[in-house]
Scaffold this motif. Sequence first.
Motif, PDB file in Angstrom:
ATOM      1  N   GLY A  30       0.696  -1.286  -0.099  1.00 20.21           N
ATOM      2  CA  GLY A  30      -0.011  -0.009  -0.016  1.00 20.21           C
ATOM      3  C   GLY A  30       0.782   1.367  -0.056  1.00 20.21           C
ATOM      4  N   TRP A  31       2.208   1.167  -0.512  1.00 20.46           N
ATOM      5  CA  TRP A  31       2.990   2.527  -0.509  1.00 20.46           C
ATOM      6  C   TRP A  31       2.445   3.402  -1.641  1.00 20.46           C
ATOM      7  CZ3 TRP A  31       7.867  -0.794  -0.999  1.00 20.46           C
ATOM      8  CH2 TRP A  31       8.078  -1.566   0.387  1.00 20.46           C
ATOM      9  N   LYS A  32       2.413   4.433  -1.386  1.00 20.58           N
ATOM     10  CA  LYS A  32       1.948   5.499  -2.253  1.00 20.58           C
ATOM     11  C   LYS A  32       2.672   6.692  -1.985  1.00 20.58           C
ATOM     12  CE  LYS A  32      -2.484   3.728  -3.454  1.00 20.58           C
ATOM     13  NZ  LYS A  32      -2.195   2.486  -4.188  1.00 20.58           N
ATOM     14  N   GLY A  33       2.603   7.668  -2.922  1.00 20.90           N
ATOM     15  CA  GLY A  33       3.338   9.101  -2.901  1.00 20.90           C
ATOM     16  C   GLY A  33       4.711   9.040  -2.390  1.00 20.90           C
ATOM     17  N   GLN A  34       4.825   9.941  -1.298  1.00 25.14           N
ATOM     18  CA  GLN A  34       6.239  10.246  -0.697  1.00 25.14           C
ATOM     19  C   GLN A  34       6.806   8.770  -0.120  1.00 25.14           C
ATOM     20  OE1 GLN A  34       6.747  13.595   1.463  1.00 25.14           O
ATOM     21  NE2 GLN A  34       9.039  13.564   1.308  1.00 25.14           N
ATOM     22  N   LYS A  35       5.792   8.101   0.433  1.00 22.40           N
ATOM     23  CA  LYS A  35       6.219   6.807   1.000  1.00 22.40           C
ATOM     24  C   LYS A  35       6.828   5.866   0.288  1.00 22.40           C
ATOM     25  CE  LYS A  35       5.971   3.413   4.163  1.00 22.40           C
ATOM     26  NZ  LYS A  35       6.646   3.347   5.439  1.00 22.40           N
ATOM     27  N   LYS A  36       6.284   5.794  -0.942  1.00 24.40           N
ATOM     28  CA  LYS A  36       6.581   4.840  -2.205  1.00 24.40           C
ATOM     29  C   LYS A  36       7.974   5.258  -2.652  1.00 24.40           C
ATOM     30  CE  LYS A  36       5.264   2.944  -6.651  1.00 24.40           C
ATOM     31  NZ  LYS A  36       4.215   2.924  -7.408  1.00 24.40           N
ATOM     32  N   SER A  37       8.365   6.567  -2.698  1.00 23.64           N
ATOM     33  CA  SER A  37       9.819   7.226  -3.018  1.00 23.64           C
ATOM     34  C   SER A  37      10.666   6.986  -1.836  1.00 23.64           C
ATOM     35  CB  SER A  37       9.534   8.738  -3.029  1.00 23.64           C
ATOM     36  OG  SER A  37       8.740   8.903  -4.214  1.00 23.64           O
ATOM     37  N   LYS A  60      12.195  13.614  -6.413  1.00 21.80           N
ATOM     38  CA  LYS A  60      12.411  12.656  -5.152  1.00 21.80           C
ATOM     39  C   LYS A  60      11.111  12.354  -4.601  1.00 21.80           C
ATOM     40  CE  LYS A  60      17.122  13.389  -4.316  1.00 21.80           C
ATOM     41  NZ  LYS A  60      18.260  13.962  -3.278  1.00 21.80           N
ATOM     42  N   LYS A  61      10.053  13.341  -4.790  1.00 21.34           N
ATOM     43  CA  LYS A  61       8.704  13.288  -4.053  1.00 21.34           C
ATOM     44  C   LYS A  61       8.094  12.586  -4.953  1.00 21.34           C
ATOM     45  CE  LYS A  61       9.225  17.660  -1.572  1.00 21.34           C
ATOM     46  NZ  LYS A  61       8.684  18.721  -1.437  1.00 21.34           N
ATOM     47  N   ARG A  65       7.757   9.508 -11.269  1.00 18.92           N
ATOM     48  CA  ARG A  65       8.942  10.221 -11.991  1.00 18.92           C
ATOM     49  C   ARG A  65      10.348   9.489 -11.748  1.00 18.92           C
ATOM     50  NH1 ARG A  65      10.971  12.424 -16.043  1.00 18.92           N
ATOM     51  NH2 ARG A  65      12.266  13.844 -15.881  1.00 18.92           N
ATOM     52  N   LEU A  66      10.422   9.251 -10.549  1.00 19.55           N
ATOM     53  CA  LEU A  66      11.546   8.407 -10.222  1.00 19.55           C
ATOM     54  C   LEU A  66      11.841   7.143 -10.874  1.00 19.55           C
ATOM     55  CD1 LEU A  66      11.894   8.771  -6.347  1.00 19.55           C
ATOM     56  CD2 LEU A  66      13.442  10.084  -8.160  1.00 19.55           C
ATOM     57  N   LEU A  67      11.062   6.345 -11.185  1.00 19.46           N
ATOM     58  CA  LEU A  67      10.835   5.057 -11.757  1.00 19.46           C
ATOM     59  C   LEU A  67      11.217   5.369 -13.146  1.00 19.46           C
ATOM     60  CD1 LEU A  67       8.230   3.161  -9.794  1.00 19.46           C
ATOM     61  CD2 LEU A  67      10.933   2.654  -9.648  1.00 19.46           C
ATOM     62  N   GLU A  68      10.500   6.213 -13.782  1.00 24.35           N
ATOM     63  CA  GLU A  68      10.875   6.570 -15.078  1.00 24.35           C
ATOM     64  C   GLU A  68      12.152   7.069 -15.306  1.00 24.35           C
ATOM     65  OE1 GLU A  68       9.274  10.365 -17.729  1.00 24.35           O
ATOM     66  OE2 GLU A  68       7.681   9.458 -16.583  1.00 24.35           O
ATOM     67  N   ILE A  69      12.616   7.899 -14.707  1.00 24.26           N
ATOM     68  CA  ILE A  69      14.185   8.365 -14.739  1.00 24.26           C
ATOM     69  C   ILE A  69      14.948   6.861 -14.895  1.00 24.26           C
ATOM     70  CG2 ILE A  69      15.959   9.752 -13.946  1.00 24.26           C
ATOM     71  CD1 ILE A  69      13.628  11.618 -12.987  1.00 24.26           C
ATOM     72  N   LEU A  70      14.960   6.317 -13.617  1.00 25.14           N
ATOM     73  CA  LEU A  70      15.797   5.180 -13.293  1.00 25.14           C
ATOM     74  C   LEU A  70      15.702   3.952 -14.644  1.00 25.14           C
ATOM     75  CD1 LEU A  70      17.428   3.794 -11.093  1.00 25.14           C
ATOM     76  CD2 LEU A  70      15.087   2.440 -10.383  1.00 25.14           C
ATOM     77  N   ARG A  71      14.546   4.059 -15.313  1.00 23.04           N
ATOM     78  CA  ARG A  71      14.698   3.113 -16.437  1.00 23.04           C
ATOM     79  C   ARG A  71      15.623   3.768 -17.370  1.00 23.04           C
ATOM     80  NH1 ARG A  71       8.641   1.835 -15.750  1.00 23.04           N
ATOM     81  NH2 ARG A  71       8.660  -0.262 -15.340  1.00 23.04           N
TER      82      ARG A  71
END
Length: 71
Positions: A30-37, A60-61, A65-71
């Motif tokens: 159930g991680w969402k938003g900043q918790k997921k980051s 970072k928030k 977006r982080l996952l998109e950049i990581l790819r």
Amino acid sequence: MGTLNSFSGGYDEDVNTWIERYEDLADANGWKGQKKSLQLASFLRGPALSWLETCSREDKKDPERLLEILR
């Protein structure tokens, strides 16, 4: 809730497979938003963690977006 190995971005690691597993774990917990980051950051090591440190505060928030950049 499952486990996931850390990710360093090594040549022997498949980022897409790792992200799929991360997304499954995030959904299960159930991680969402900043918790997921924040959880994403806790799984990164070495070069991948160094990469994260170069991301903007706004990126970072935003876990998607982080996952998109990581790819």
